[in-house]
Design a protein around this motif. Sequence first.
Motif, mmCIF file in Angstrom:
data_model
loop_
_atom_site.group_PDB
_atom_site.id
_atom_site.type_symbol
_atom_site.label_atom_id
_atom_site.label_comp_id
_atom_site.label_asym_id
_atom_site.label_seq_id
_atom_site.Cartn_x
_atom_site.Cartn_y
_atom_site.Cartn_z
ATOM 1 N N ASP A 1 44.769 8.226 -0.887
ATOM 2 C CA ASP A 1 43.276 8.759 -1.113
ATOM 3 C C ASP A 1 42.220 7.979 -1.097
ATOM 4 O O ASP A 1 42.474 6.720 -1.166
ATOM 5 C CB ASP A 1 43.258 9.687 -2.354
ATOM 6 C CG ASP A 1 44.021 10.971 -2.348
ATOM 7 O OD1 ASP A 1 44.194 11.537 -0.997
ATOM 8 O OD2 ASP A 1 44.707 11.158 -3.410
ATOM 9 N N LEU A 2 40.951 8.398 -0.685
ATOM 10 C CA LEU A 2 39.843 7.219 -0.834
ATOM 11 C C LEU A 2 39.393 7.612 -2.253
ATOM 12 O O LEU A 2 39.538 8.286 -3.067
ATOM 13 C CB LEU A 2 38.625 7.932 0.052
ATOM 14 C CG LEU A 2 39.020 7.969 1.605
ATOM 15 C CD1 LEU A 2 37.730 8.773 2.326
ATOM 16 C CD2 LEU A 2 39.324 6.600 1.985
ATOM 17 N N VAL A 3 39.077 6.082 -2.610
ATOM 18 C CA VAL A 3 38.685 6.109 -3.992
ATOM 19 C C VAL A 3 37.180 6.369 -4.005
ATOM 20 O O VAL A 3 36.599 6.451 -2.868
ATOM 21 C CB VAL A 3 38.741 4.578 -4.476
ATOM 22 C CG1 VAL A 3 40.162 3.963 -4.432
ATOM 23 C CG2 VAL A 3 37.833 3.705 -3.816
ATOM 24 N N GLN B 1 41.438 8.754 7.247
ATOM 25 C CA GLN B 1 40.573 7.308 7.604
ATOM 26 C C GLN B 1 41.069 6.822 9.109
ATOM 27 O O GLN B 1 40.642 5.912 9.872
ATOM 28 C CB GLN B 1 41.418 6.119 6.940
ATOM 29 C CG GLN B 1 41.110 6.398 5.520
ATOM 30 C CD GLN B 1 41.988 5.113 4.640
ATOM 31 O OE1 GLN B 1 41.956 4.135 5.431
ATOM 32 N NE2 GLN B 1 42.463 5.389 3.643
ATOM 33 N N LEU C 1 39.270 -3.876 -4.182
ATOM 34 C CA LEU C 1 39.974 -3.041 -5.278
ATOM 35 C C LEU C 1 41.153 -3.284 -5.767
ATOM 36 O O LEU C 1 41.381 -3.376 -7.091
ATOM 37 C CB LEU C 1 40.143 -1.769 -4.532
ATOM 38 C CG LEU C 1 39.064 -0.712 -4.128
ATOM 39 C CD1 LEU C 1 39.329 0.509 -2.891
ATOM 40 C CD2 LEU C 1 38.565 -0.108 -5.156
ATOM 41 N N ARG C 2 41.849 -4.128 -4.793
ATOM 42 C CA ARG C 2 43.222 -4.572 -5.318
ATOM 43 C C ARG C 2 43.065 -5.834 -6.382
ATOM 44 O O ARG C 2 43.726 -5.852 -7.619
ATOM 45 C CB ARG C 2 44.336 -5.050 -4.197
ATOM 46 C CG ARG C 2 44.764 -4.243 -3.673
ATOM 47 C CD ARG C 2 45.797 -4.363 -2.536
ATOM 48 N NE ARG C 2 44.993 -4.893 -1.158
ATOM 49 C CZ ARG C 2 44.715 -4.130 -0.324
ATOM 50 N NH1 ARG C 2 44.894 -2.865 -0.432
ATOM 51 N NH2 ARG C 2 44.101 -4.750 0.748
ATOM 52 N N ARG D 1 53.835 -2.802 1.788
ATOM 53 C CA ARG D 1 52.546 -2.551 0.582
ATOM 54 C C ARG D 1 53.090 -1.095 0.135
ATOM 55 O O ARG D 1 53.359 -0.251 1.019
ATOM 56 C CB ARG D 1 51.371 -2.479 1.447
ATOM 57 C CG ARG D 1 50.337 -3.146 0.613
ATOM 58 C CD ARG D 1 48.837 -3.235 1.473
ATOM 59 N NE ARG D 1 48.227 -2.036 1.841
ATOM 60 C CZ ARG D 1 47.183 -2.114 2.430
ATOM 61 N NH1 ARG D 1 46.536 -3.191 2.790
ATOM 62 N NH2 ARG D 1 46.373 -0.783 2.748
ATOM 63 N N ARG E 1 46.722 8.620 4.921
ATOM 64 C CA ARG E 1 45.832 7.928 5.167
ATOM 65 C C ARG E 1 45.090 8.054 6.617
ATOM 66 O O ARG E 1 43.726 7.851 6.669
ATOM 67 C CB ARG E 1 46.153 6.424 5.032
ATOM 68 C CG ARG E 1 46.438 6.068 3.691
ATOM 69 C CD ARG E 1 47.147 4.575 3.610
ATOM 70 N NE ARG E 1 46.602 3.790 3.921
ATOM 71 C CZ ARG E 1 47.077 2.235 4.051
ATOM 72 N NH1 ARG E 1 48.442 2.158 4.317
ATOM 73 N NH2 ARG E 1 46.241 1.326 4.395
ATOM 74 N N SER F 1 36.886 -4.095 1.330
ATOM 75 C CA SER F 1 37.019 -2.957 0.347
ATOM 76 C C SER F 1 38.433 -3.098 -0.333
ATOM 77 O O SER F 1 38.512 -2.878 -1.596
ATOM 78 C CB SER F 1 36.344 -1.771 0.563
ATOM 79 O OG SER F 1 36.895 -1.399 1.878
ATOM 80 N N GLY F 2 39.507 -3.091 0.523
ATOM 81 C CA GLY F 2 40.750 -2.986 -0.104
ATOM 82 C C GLY F 2 41.134 -3.814 -0.953
ATOM 83 O O GLY F 2 41.572 -3.676 -2.187
ATOM 84 N N GLY G 1 36.333 -2.547 6.397
ATOM 85 C CA GLY G 1 36.985 -1.148 5.824
ATOM 86 C C GLY G 1 36.073 -0.460 4.654
ATOM 87 O O GLY G 1 36.319 0.536 3.873
ATOM 88 N N ALA G 2 34.844 -1.212 4.370
ATOM 89 C CA ALA G 2 34.127 -0.730 3.177
ATOM 90 C C ALA G 2 33.451 0.560 3.495
ATOM 91 O O ALA G 2 32.940 1.238 2.683
ATOM 92 C CB ALA G 2 32.902 -1.742 3.056
ATOM 93 N N ILE H 1 33.482 1.946 -4.931
ATOM 94 C CA ILE H 1 33.151 1.189 -3.736
ATOM 95 C C ILE H 1 31.776 0.470 -3.693
ATOM 96 O O ILE H 1 31.693 -0.730 -3.388
ATOM 97 C CB ILE H 1 33.562 2.097 -2.446
ATOM 98 C CG1 ILE H 1 34.426 2.735 -2.233
ATOM 99 C CG2 ILE H 1 32.812 1.059 -1.096
ATOM 100 C CD1 ILE H 1 35.795 1.632 -2.149
ATOM 101 N N GLN I 1 29.377 7.328 3.204
ATOM 102 C CA GLN I 1 29.286 5.834 2.884
ATOM 103 C C GLN I 1 28.248 5.177 3.939
ATOM 104 O O GLN I 1 27.392 4.421 3.368
ATOM 105 C CB GLN I 1 30.917 5.373 2.819
ATOM 106 C CG GLN I 1 31.341 5.921 1.620
ATOM 107 C CD GLN I 1 32.974 5.273 1.808
ATOM 108 O OE1 GLN I 1 33.317 4.464 2.366
ATOM 109 N NE2 GLN I 1 33.738 5.541 0.613
ATOM 110 N N MET J 1 44.023 5.151 -4.730
ATOM 111 C CA MET J 1 44.435 4.211 -3.617
ATOM 112 C C MET J 1 45.884 4.401 -3.148
ATOM 113 O O MET J 1 46.417 4.267 -2.265
ATOM 114 C CB MET J 1 43.919 2.771 -4.037
ATOM 115 C CG MET J 1 44.097 1.801 -3.160
ATOM 116 S SD MET J 1 43.391 0.395 -3.886
ATOM 117 C CE MET J 1 43.938 -0.923 -2.966
ATOM 118 N N ARG K 1 33.980 4.219 5.321
ATOM 119 C CA ARG K 1 34.936 5.082 5.746
ATOM 120 C C ARG K 1 34.669 6.617 5.956
ATOM 121 O O ARG K 1 35.506 7.393 6.493
ATOM 122 C CB ARG K 1 36.349 4.933 5.072
ATOM 123 C CG ARG K 1 36.749 3.419 4.979
ATOM 124 C CD ARG K 1 38.202 3.311 4.551
ATOM 125 N NE ARG K 1 38.432 1.997 4.271
ATOM 126 C CZ ARG K 1 39.727 1.391 4.152
ATOM 127 N NH1 ARG K 1 40.703 1.870 4.365
ATOM 128 N NH2 ARG K 1 39.662 0.018 3.775
#
Length: 221
Positions: free
Chosen positions: A61-63, A180, A37-38, A165, A176, A33-34, A90-91, A68, A97, A57, A93
């Motif tokens: 924070d969680l999007v 998470q 998103l990127r 990163r 995070r 998922s990261g 990671g989809a 997602i 979800q 992100m 969290r």
Amino acid sequence: MKKIIIFIGPPGSGKGTQAKNIARKYNYAHISSGDLLRRYEAESGIPEEDRKAIAAMHKGDLVPDWLIYKLAFKEILSSLEKESGVVLDGAIRTLKQAEDFEEFFAQNNITHEVLAIEIFLTDEESFRRMTMRKICLSCGEIYPNKESKDIPEKCKKCSGELGVRADDKEEVIRHRIELQGNKANETIREFYKILGRLETIDGMKTIEEVVEEVDAIIRNS
Ligand code: AMP
């Protein structure tokens, strides 16, 4: 063998490495998922609402869930048509979800294909690992120990630049892990345990040991 493998674990637990390995070995699609998103953020002309949502992100924070789902559900269905299975990295969290993904799997008659693998790590170890790593800014390859003498000048895989990163800064990492880390994972773990679909692996073992355990679990699933 189950076709939908869900990796759960705090940042730095190695779930990305394990997910990529399994995907390569069994011809499964690796859906991070990261990464989704990127990649989406790098596209031009995405709706302003989506761009604003992605900004969460960068603060650790969680999007929002809807973003997602918008990216992941489409990717899962199209990958299941083309590949032998999917590995979700990671989809999921939050408990919400996990519940919403469950509903999505049920709507598509694929709940019987789901296996959740948790790579367990304490929050302290998660923090230590996150502050030690460098990544390739092009392909995302992880170099776990930035102080190691063996760390190359450029990425060994794609010759990209190595760096830290944007969300691997200490204060962002702490945030995070709050969101998470184990507090969040506990509820997800319970959810899959009750459904009888959870396997847990000790993330303190070596990468090779974890690879072997993950592989055995998947082969026997
Ligand atoms: P990762 O590359 O897996 O470390 O994810 C990077 C960032 O993307 C996370 O710190 C979150 O901000 C966001 N993200 C990834 N997956 C999710 C998810 N399932 N729910 C909410 N936010 C997510």
